[in-house]
Design an enzyme around this catalytic site. Sequence first.
Site, PDB file in Angstrom:
ATOM      1  N   LYS A   1     -13.420  -5.598  34.580  1.00  0.00           N
ATOM      2  CA  LYS A   1     -13.624  -5.461  36.316  1.00  0.00           C
ATOM      3  C   LYS A   1     -14.425  -4.105  36.123  1.00  0.00           C
ATOM      4  O   LYS A   1     -14.555  -3.439  34.588  1.00  0.00           O
ATOM      5  CB  LYS A   1     -12.152  -5.542  36.541  1.00  0.00           C
ATOM      6  CG  LYS A   1     -11.820  -4.016  35.533  1.00  0.00           C
ATOM      7  CD  LYS A   1     -12.070  -2.647  35.020  1.00  0.00           C
ATOM      8  CE  LYS A   1     -10.980  -1.894  34.412  1.00  0.00           C
ATOM      9  NZ  LYS A   1     -11.898  -0.027  35.126  1.00  0.00           N
TER      10      LYS A   1
ATOM     11  N   ASP B   1      -4.052  -2.932  33.444  1.00  0.00           N
ATOM     12  CA  ASP B   1      -4.603  -3.252  33.429  1.00  0.00           C
ATOM     13  C   ASP B   1      -4.506  -4.561  33.848  1.00  0.00           C
ATOM     14  O   ASP B   1      -5.558  -5.890  34.288  1.00  0.00           O
ATOM     15  CB  ASP B   1      -6.334  -3.117  32.884  1.00  0.00           C
ATOM     16  CG  ASP B   1      -7.011  -2.248  33.419  1.00  0.00           C
ATOM     17  OD1 ASP B   1      -6.395  -1.634  34.365  1.00  0.00           O
ATOM     18  OD2 ASP B   1      -7.834  -1.147  32.409  1.00  0.00           O
TER      19      ASP B   1
END
Length: 293
Positions: free
Chosen positions: A11, A138
């Site tokens: 990401k 995350d």
Amino acid sequence: MEYINWKARAKINLGLDVCRRLENGYHEVRMVMQTIDLYDELSLKKSAQPDILLQVTGRDDLGKPGDNLIYKAASLMRERFDIKSGIEVSLKKNIPVAAGMAGGSADAAATMLAMNELFLLGRSREELMELALPLGADIPFCIMGGTALAEGIGEKLTPLPALPYASLVVVKPPIMVPTGKVYQSLDLHKIEKHPDIDGMVQAIRDGSLKGVTQRMENVMETVTQEWFPIIADIKKMLLGNGAQGAMMSGSGPSIFGVFTEKTMAADAAEYVEETLCRKNIDAQIELTEFYNA
């Protein structure tokens, strides 16, 4: 099914704002997060042995297997869903390590998703996201994937529409940024301008890539660029070679540039690589793009 292959995608943060420090020591954040098509490769296989075995190629400095998020995620899945079989996991590492790109979290998310399929558990992504949160803030996003607004400590996720196509150049300079120290050194009272996260979210909903790139900003750069001027140097190189926007991801040190054309991105990647090589700086440089499944 005895084995399964899975891609653990990295990401980036398109925008990152820190709102305040919480009493528990964490920070309240508002971020726009985006999955990209740069990934580690996992292979999971059922085993007659009762243990979790982890083999890694591409890196030799990831510490003890038991400390790895893959191992922790697999252990959590086995315990929660009463999986008796042992598991052999092979990991080919491609995502830069300790780079602000959630490489370890992506691997943990991929492990949980792959085990859900391998053992026919039938669990929803939402259930896996809730289960994963104690392992890392995350990981729920890495399970969900795509484009999202992240709030709280990063665990409150609002899915957003997919962005228009863009090529990305990701540059990981050979430095290590201590995430905890960056947060501790961040003086919120001295930040004069915060990222326009609301404006970026609206630009995403409007399908405006330019509206996104014009608002790309990361408050963590107020700390890291002072410590490591190379971060600002790489941003300037990317912007000077056609990037619509360039920013550090997470707490760094990876920097990415957003390009509308793949050929322009490839030329920029080559320029950055040649420039850093002349300075004897061995950076990891990847050419990729946004990914929305």
